[in-house]
Design a protein around this motif. Structure first.
Motif, mmCIF file in Angstrom:
data_model
loop_
_atom_site.group_PDB
_atom_site.id
_atom_site.type_symbol
_atom_site.label_atom_id
_atom_site.label_comp_id
_atom_site.label_asym_id
_atom_site.label_seq_id
_atom_site.Cartn_x
_atom_site.Cartn_y
_atom_site.Cartn_z
ATOM 1 N N LEU A 131 -5.432 0.740 4.600
ATOM 2 C CA LEU A 131 -5.408 0.783 3.346
ATOM 3 C C LEU A 131 -5.993 2.201 2.851
ATOM 4 O O LEU A 131 -6.097 2.585 1.804
ATOM 5 N N VAL A 139 0.697 -1.072 -0.108
ATOM 6 C CA VAL A 139 -0.058 -0.037 -0.096
ATOM 7 C C VAL A 139 0.827 1.449 -0.282
ATOM 8 O O VAL A 139 0.562 2.090 -0.665
ATOM 9 N N VAL A 152 -9.529 -6.636 -2.238
ATOM 10 C CA VAL A 152 -8.521 -7.089 -1.355
ATOM 11 C C VAL A 152 -8.785 -8.469 -0.850
ATOM 12 O O VAL A 152 -9.756 -8.847 -0.448
#
Length: 313
Positions: free
Chosen positions: A108, A72, A123
């Motif tokens: 996230l 991320v 995800v």
């Protein structure tokens, strides 16, 4: 279930960047690009960004990124180089590469800040990168662009479920949560789902999946009177421990005949109950493939001890 990499994502064929070369002749906007760890995910992503006209890239699939580092963080740092990204699958990782419960992700939230045009986020995850925290993090937010949100997990943390439920997502058409089991961090409760079941923050929702859960019967009972159901086209309650008790709740609750699909695939229903469902919903596509090795119903509650969710470790 996770023995093959994606070959299609959000309507586009997947093109493997590592093996692309001259073989991929489509324009960058005509495929979903898959980037997987070879030399280190940060270097692999940088090589992709330098090799492809990423101003045209709209769909991205991130596969195995190694055992260390935060994809991320790496992706968010590259946000300005992917200005038109609309769809992201994070964690296209096979079971033989890494068990789903071992796929480690952190916060996230930076993805939405880095990619303001993101319309679809899927995800696959398990553990959290940060010690003392369970599962990936997701801050409650207002997002007017997001249309699809999916979490595949063997144990989705209650904190994440509550954050999703607390978010205002007026454009969201599809929400799919694999809630999992407590043994793998899935500590959500029926109460955590209450805002989803009212649908107040999800006015565009048409496809709801609450799957892979070890309290599937309780979810079914709540959906029997949940306001959100009346405007759904597809309802998914498969992959979990759905038994005749949950199916009875569905049949005795509000009408489901307006649905196009009721997905109960991988369940623990008896043959008589399956027949009742088919008869009660003649115009609905009812998916009823059973769990492999599902217990034979004998009229006793004791069979629940042998019921498992489809995906845990």
């Amino acid at each position: 279930m996770m023995n093959e990499h994606l070959t299609e994502f959000a309507g586009l064929p997947v093109a493997e960047f590592a093996s692309a070369g001259a073989a991929v002749r489509a324009a960058p906007s005509e495929v979903a690009w898959a980037v997987r760890e070879e030399e280190g995910f940060d270097r692999d992503l940088d090589r992709f960004l330098r090799s492809v006209d990423t101003s045209q890239v709209t769909h991205l699939v991130v596969g195995f990124w190694g055992y260390d580092g935060d994809p991320v963080e790496i992706l968010a740092a590259a946000g300005g180089r992917l200005p038109n990204l609309r769809a992201l699958f994070l964690g296209d990782i096979l079971d033989q590469e890494l068990h789903i419960s071992w796929i480690r992700l952190g916060d996230l939230t930076p993805l939405f800040e880095a990619f303001p045009g993101l319309e679809r986020l899927e995800v696959r995850s398990g553990e959290n990168l940060n010690p003392g925290e369970e599962g990936p993090l997701f801050a409650p937010m207002r997002n007017d662009r997001l249309r699809v949100l999916r979490f595949e997990s063997g144990g989705l943390p209650g904190a994440l479920v509550r954050s999703v439920a607390a978010s205002d997502l007026p454009a969201l058409e599809r929400l799919d949560l694999w809630l999992g089991t407590r043994a793998y961090g899935g500590d959500s409760t029926l109460g955590d789902l209450a805002p989803v079941l009212t649908g107040e923050r999800l006015p565009a929702l048409r496809d709801l999946g609450l799957r892979n859960c070890d309290f599937q019967d309780e979810i079914a009972a709540a959906l029997a009177s949940a306001p959100v159901v009346a405007r759904l086209e597809t309802l998914g309650l498969g992959m979990g421990t759905l038994s005749d008790r949950g199916a009875e709740s569905l049949l005795s609750g509000q009408p489901l005949t307006h649905l196009s699909t009721l997905d109960l695939e991988y369940h623990h229903l008896s043959e008589p109950m399956m027949e009742r469902l088919r008869a009660a919903l003649p115009g609905v596509r009812v998916e009823l493939r059973m769990a492999q090795g599902a217990a034979e119903w004998d009229g006793e509650d004791s069979w629940a001890a042998s019921m498992y969710i489809a995906v845990s470790e």
